[in-house]
Design a protein around this motif. Structure first.
Motif, mmCIF file in Angstrom:
data_model
loop_
_atom_site.group_PDB
_atom_site.id
_atom_site.type_symbol
_atom_site.label_atom_id
_atom_site.label_comp_id
_atom_site.label_asym_id
_atom_site.label_seq_id
_atom_site.Cartn_x
_atom_site.Cartn_y
_atom_site.Cartn_z
ATOM 1 N N UNK A 42 0.827 -1.212 0.000
ATOM 2 C CA UNK A 42 0.000 0.000 0.000
ATOM 3 C C UNK A 42 0.860 1.261 0.000
ATOM 4 N N UNK A 43 1.978 1.247 0.712
ATOM 5 C CA UNK A 43 2.802 2.459 0.807
ATOM 6 C C UNK A 43 3.486 2.773 -0.515
ATOM 7 N N UNK A 44 4.154 1.789 -1.100
ATOM 8 C CA UNK A 44 4.906 2.064 -2.325
ATOM 9 C C UNK A 44 3.990 2.349 -3.508
ATOM 10 N N UNK A 45 2.899 1.586 -3.629
ATOM 11 C CA UNK A 45 2.002 1.838 -4.767
ATOM 12 C C UNK A 45 1.296 3.184 -4.618
ATOM 13 N N UNK A 46 0.951 3.559 -3.405
ATOM 14 C CA UNK A 46 0.321 4.864 -3.199
ATOM 15 C C UNK A 46 1.323 5.994 -3.415
ATOM 16 N N UNK A 47 2.564 5.764 -3.047
ATOM 17 C CA UNK A 47 3.601 6.762 -3.313
ATOM 18 C C UNK A 47 3.762 6.991 -4.812
ATOM 19 N N UNK A 48 3.784 5.908 -5.585
ATOM 20 C CA UNK A 48 3.865 6.043 -7.031
ATOM 21 C C UNK A 48 2.647 6.723 -7.624
ATOM 22 N N UNK A 49 1.460 6.376 -7.104
ATOM 23 C CA UNK A 49 0.235 7.006 -7.602
ATOM 24 C C UNK A 49 0.198 8.487 -7.258
ATOM 25 N N UNK A 50 0.667 8.844 -6.086
ATOM 26 C CA UNK A 50 0.685 10.254 -5.704
ATOM 27 C C UNK A 50 1.660 11.043 -6.568
ATOM 28 N N UNK A 51 2.820 10.458 -6.834
ATOM 29 C CA UNK A 51 3.781 11.140 -7.699
ATOM 30 C C UNK A 51 3.223 11.286 -9.111
ATOM 31 N N UNK A 52 2.621 10.225 -9.627
ATOM 32 C CA UNK A 52 2.038 10.280 -10.966
ATOM 33 C C UNK A 52 0.924 11.306 -11.068
ATOM 34 N N UNK A 53 0.095 11.380 -10.039
ATOM 35 C CA UNK A 53 -0.981 12.375 -10.030
ATOM 36 C C UNK A 53 -0.419 13.787 -9.980
ATOM 37 N N UNK A 54 0.526 14.016 -9.096
ATOM 38 C CA UNK A 54 1.080 15.366 -8.941
ATOM 39 C C UNK A 54 1.838 15.815 -10.185
ATOM 40 N N UNK A 55 2.653 14.930 -10.714
ATOM 41 C CA UNK A 55 3.474 15.308 -11.873
ATOM 42 C C UNK A 55 2.613 15.542 -13.107
ATOM 43 N N UNK A 56 1.638 14.678 -13.357
ATOM 44 C CA UNK A 56 0.793 14.874 -14.536
ATOM 45 C C UNK A 56 -0.195 16.018 -14.335
ATOM 46 N N UNK A 57 -0.564 16.297 -13.102
ATOM 47 C CA UNK A 57 -1.472 17.428 -12.846
ATOM 48 C C UNK A 57 -0.802 18.759 -13.149
ATOM 49 N N UNK A 58 0.511 18.824 -13.055
ATOM 50 C CA UNK A 58 1.224 20.049 -13.426
ATOM 51 C C UNK A 58 1.030 20.331 -14.910
ATOM 52 N N UNK A 59 1.200 19.299 -15.732
ATOM 53 C CA UNK A 59 0.994 19.475 -17.163
ATOM 54 C C UNK A 59 -0.450 19.762 -17.507
ATOM 55 N N UNK A 60 -1.372 19.096 -16.822
ATOM 56 C CA UNK A 60 -2.798 19.324 -17.074
ATOM 57 C C UNK A 60 -3.182 20.747 -16.688
ATOM 58 N N UNK A 61 -2.686 21.207 -15.562
ATOM 59 C CA UNK A 61 -3.025 22.558 -15.114
ATOM 60 C C UNK A 61 -2.458 23.623 -16.043
ATOM 61 N N UNK A 62 -1.292 23.389 -16.579
ATOM 62 C CA UNK A 62 -0.709 24.399 -17.460
ATOM 63 C C UNK A 62 -1.372 24.426 -18.837
#
Length: 161
Positions: free
Chosen positions: A33-53
């Motif tokens: 749960x920790x590692x997969x959620x860490x990856x999902x959080x990074x993926x969400x945050x990083x791709x949300x930067x591109x989506x927001x811009x």
């Protein structure tokens, strides 16, 4: 002179089923749960930067965020399976198998989340400038997501052994 206490041997514990064996299963569930959620959080945050811009031009491209969230679900499923298998006396080999299952889905989910984040950020920006790249973005996102699915398959295989 103080008397030494005699150590009592637990009649339920055996060499194959020590009291600490369930610890490895718990660490597998935590890793999943920790590692997969860490990856999902990074993926969400990083791709949300591109989506927001690029949201002014193309606000409909939220696919990378959805795909990153699925990675966390893989870890949750394996974590629930592992904790549901806990019993009072637990064989050591089963504990190590479950630790391996948790690490497999957790670390592959983290890698998939990182890939989804990087591809999602660059892909959304590129697809906003050139709409023909949208299909390519989706294909690369799917291949990034499959990395996490491979970990889920290995984890379920190890869990059923």
């Amino acid at each position: 002179m103080p008397r030494l206490k005699a150590h009592r041997i637990d009649p339920e514990a055996t060499l194959d089923q020590p009291k600490y064996a369930f610890f490895f299963c718990i660490m597998g569930a935590v890793s999943a749960i920790v590692f997969s959620t860490l990856g999902a959080a990074y993926g969400t945050a990083k791709s949300a930067i591109g989506i927001s811009s690029m949201a002014v031009k193309h606000p409909e491209s939220i696919i990378p965020v959805v795909m990153a969230g699925i990675i966390a679900i893989y870890g949750l499923v394996v974590s629930v399976l592992l904790t549901g298998s806990l019993i009072k006396m637990y064989p050591t080999y089963k504990g190590f198998l479950n630790l391996g299952a948790g690490l497999a889905v957790g670390l592959s989910g983290m890698a998939a989340g990182f890939a989804i984040g990087v591809v999602g950020d660059a892909g959304v920006r590129a697809a906003a400038q050139q709409p023909k790249l949208f299909v390519g973005l989706i294909l690369i996102q799917i291949f990034s997501e499959v990395l996490g699915l491979y970990g889920l398959i290995v984890a379920i295989y190890l869990f059923t052994k």
